[in-house]
Design an enzyme around this catalytic site. Structure first.
Site, PDB file in Angstrom:
ATOM      1  N   GLN A 146      -4.194 -19.090  -6.710  1.00 26.77           N
ATOM      2  CA  GLN A 146      -5.556 -19.193  -7.223  1.00 26.77           C
ATOM      3  C   GLN A 146      -5.711 -20.299  -8.259  1.00 26.77           C
ATOM      4  OE1 GLN A 146      -5.096 -15.143  -9.153  1.00 26.77           O
ATOM      5  NE2 GLN A 146      -6.493 -16.087 -10.643  1.00 26.77           N
ATOM      6  N   CYS A 152      -8.961 -13.758  -9.089  1.00 25.78           N
ATOM      7  CA  CYS A 152      -7.962 -12.861  -8.513  1.00 25.78           C
ATOM      8  C   CYS A 152      -8.609 -11.775  -7.666  1.00 25.78           C
ATOM      9  CB  CYS A 152      -7.125 -12.241  -9.624  1.00 25.78           C
ATOM     10  SG  CYS A 152      -8.112 -11.364 -10.865  1.00 25.78           S
ATOM     11  N   HIS A 289      -6.368  -7.848 -13.861  1.00 31.15           N
ATOM     12  CA  HIS A 289      -5.900  -8.690 -12.759  1.00 31.15           C
ATOM     13  C   HIS A 289      -5.957  -7.922 -11.445  1.00 31.15           C
ATOM     14  CE1 HIS A 289      -3.968 -12.036 -10.888  1.00 31.15           C
ATOM     15  NE2 HIS A 289      -2.814 -11.430 -10.683  1.00 31.15           N
ATOM     16  N   ASN A 310       0.909 -11.096  -5.154  1.00 29.60           N
ATOM     17  CA  ASN A 310       0.141 -11.763  -6.200  1.00 29.60           C
ATOM     18  C   ASN A 310      -0.460 -13.050  -5.641  1.00 29.60           C
ATOM     19  OD1 ASN A 310      -0.972 -12.253  -8.693  1.00 29.60           O
ATOM     20  ND2 ASN A 310       0.967 -12.398  -9.794  1.00 29.60           N
TER      21      ASN A 310
END
Length: 346
Positions: A146, A152, A289, A310
Site C-alpha cells: 500500500q 489498509c 490497521h 499484510n
C-alpha cells in the site's frame, strides 16, 4: 619525611589518571568504529531500498533514527526470550510515529459507530481443521504494497473478496484497491485517510463488483474515480457478515471457510520491525490497521497462531505475512484481532 603511604599516593594518582585517559581513548575509539560501521550499514541499507535524502541534514537525521532502530532490533533479538524475531526492513529510518501515520488507516476512534450485522452463517460449524492455509487452496493473491497511503482497509476488503471469489469460482483474480480508494468516498471511507472494511463491502455490493488490478492499477494516492473502469466488474459479492465480536472460536470457524478481514492494533515498534516467528506482542487493542486472516495453525513448539496477510510488501515479515498468536488469554485476541472481523458472501 615521606612515608610509604604518601609515596604510594604520589605514584598511584598519576597512574590512575593515565589509566583513565587510556580507557577513555579506547572507549572513544570503539564508539568511532561502531559509528563508522553503522554509517556503512546505513549506506548499504539505502542502496538496497533505493533511499535518497534531499540534503545532508536530512540524511544525518535519518541516520540517527536508523541507528536507534538497529540498536533496538539487535537488543531485542539478543535479550528477549520470544518466539519471534525483529529485522532491519524498509521502515528502519522512520520513527514509530512517522511509520504509523501513513500506513495504519483503520480509524479506531470511530469504530464504535460501525453497525454490526447479526447473521453469522458459520455459527453451527462443529468441526474445523487443525490447520488452514488458503494460500495453498488458490484463494490468496500475491502480497501487495500500500506504500504511504493509509488505505489498509481497501487491501483487507479486496483480499477477502478475492478469497471468496477464488473459492466459489475456482478462479483467483487480483482485484483493484485503487477503485475503492478513488470511488468509495460517500460513506466513512476516505481513501488514503482511512476507512472500514464493512463499508468497502457495501460499496462492492452496490457497485455490482470490482474491476481487476490490471485494468484499474494501484497508484498509492487519492485519485478521481474512473467511471469507465468502475463500470467493469471482474468479481462481485452479494453480501457480508460480521464475526461475533471478541470470540476467537467464532473467528476460527470463519477462517476455516474463507479469508476474513480483521482489524488489529499494529502501532508498536515490534510490529513495525517484525521479521519471523509467532508474534506474541506487545500490543494493545486500539485498532488502527486492516489486514486479512488467511489461515491458522500451530508452530513446532505448539504455539497456536493466525496466519495474516499484510499489505506492506514482501520485505516486511515472513515475505509479507505475519503469524500472530492465537487463543490468547483475552476476549479481544492478540492486538484485538477478534474485535471487528468480517467477511464477504456470494
Amino acid at each position: 619525611m615521606v612515608t610509604k603511604n604518601n609515596q604510594f599516593h604520589h605514584i598511584s594518582m598519576p597512574l590512575l589518571f593515565c589509566l583513565a585517559f587510556l580507557a577513555f581513548q579506547v572507549t572513544s575509539r570503539t564508539l568511532q568504529l561502531q559509528d563508522a560501521s553503522m554509517h556503512e550499514r546505513h549506506e548499504q541499507w539505502m542502496a538496497r531500498y533505493g533511499k535518497v535524502y534531499k540534503n545532508s541534514q536530512e540524511k544525518e537525521k535519518r541516520f540517527r533514527i536508523f541507528k536507534d532502530n538497529v540498536n533496538y532490533i539487535e537488543t531485542f533479538n539478543n535479550a528477549a526470550n520470544k518466539p519471534y524475531k525483529l529485522g532491519v526492513n524498509q521502515f528502519a529510518d522512520l520513527t514509530n510515529e512517522e511509520f504509523r501515520a501513513p500506513r495504519n488507516g483503520f480509524k479506531s476512534h470511530m469504530s464504535s459507530s460501525i453497525t454490526r450485522t447479526t447473521p453469522f452463517k458459520y455459527e453451527n460449524v462443529s468441526a474445523v481443521p487443525t490447520t488452514v492455509d488458503w494460500r495453498q487452496k488458490g484463494a490468496v493473491t500475491p502480497i501487495k504494497d500500500q506504500g504511504s497511503c493509509g488505505c489498509c482497509w481497501a487491501f483487507s476488503a479486496v483480499a477477502a473478496t478475492e478469497g471468496i471469489h477464488g473459492i466459489s469460482t475456482g478462479k483467483l483474480i487480483s482485484l483493484s484497491e485503487q477503485e475503492l480508494v478513488d470511488c468509495d468516498t460517500k460513506g466513512m471511507d476516505h481513501g488514503c485517510e482511512g476507512g472500514y472494511m464493512d463499508d468497502a463491502f457495501e460499496f462492492i455490493i452496490q457497485n455490482h463488483g470490482l474491476n481487476t488490478e490490471a485494468s484499474y492499477p494501484y497508484k498509492g494516492v487519492d485519485g478521481k474515480c474512473n467511471a469507465k473502469e468502475e463500470a467493469i466488474h471482474a468479481a462481485t459479492i452479494t453480501g457480508y457478515e460480521d464475526v461475533p465480536t471478541n470470540n476467537e472460536k467464532a473467528l476460527q470457524k470463519a477462517v476455516a471457510n474463507q479469508p476474513v478481514s480483521v482489524a488489529i492494533d499494529a502501532s508498536g515498534s515490534g510490529f513495525q520491525f517484525y521479521k519471523s516467528g509467532v508474534f506474541t506482542g506487545s500490543c494493545g487493542t486500539e485498532l488502527d490497521h486492516g489486514v486479512t486472516a488467511v489461515g491458522y495453525g500451530a508452530s513446532e513448539d505448539g504455539t497456536k497462531y493466525w496466519l495474516v496477510k499484510n499489505s506492506w510488501g514482501t520485505e516486511w515479515g515472513e515475505e509479507g505475512y505475519i503469524r500472530m498468536q492465537r487463543d490468547v488469554n483475552s476476549d479481544e485476541g492478540l492486538c484485538g484481532i477478534a474485535m471487528l472481523a468480517s467477511y464477504p458472501t456470494v
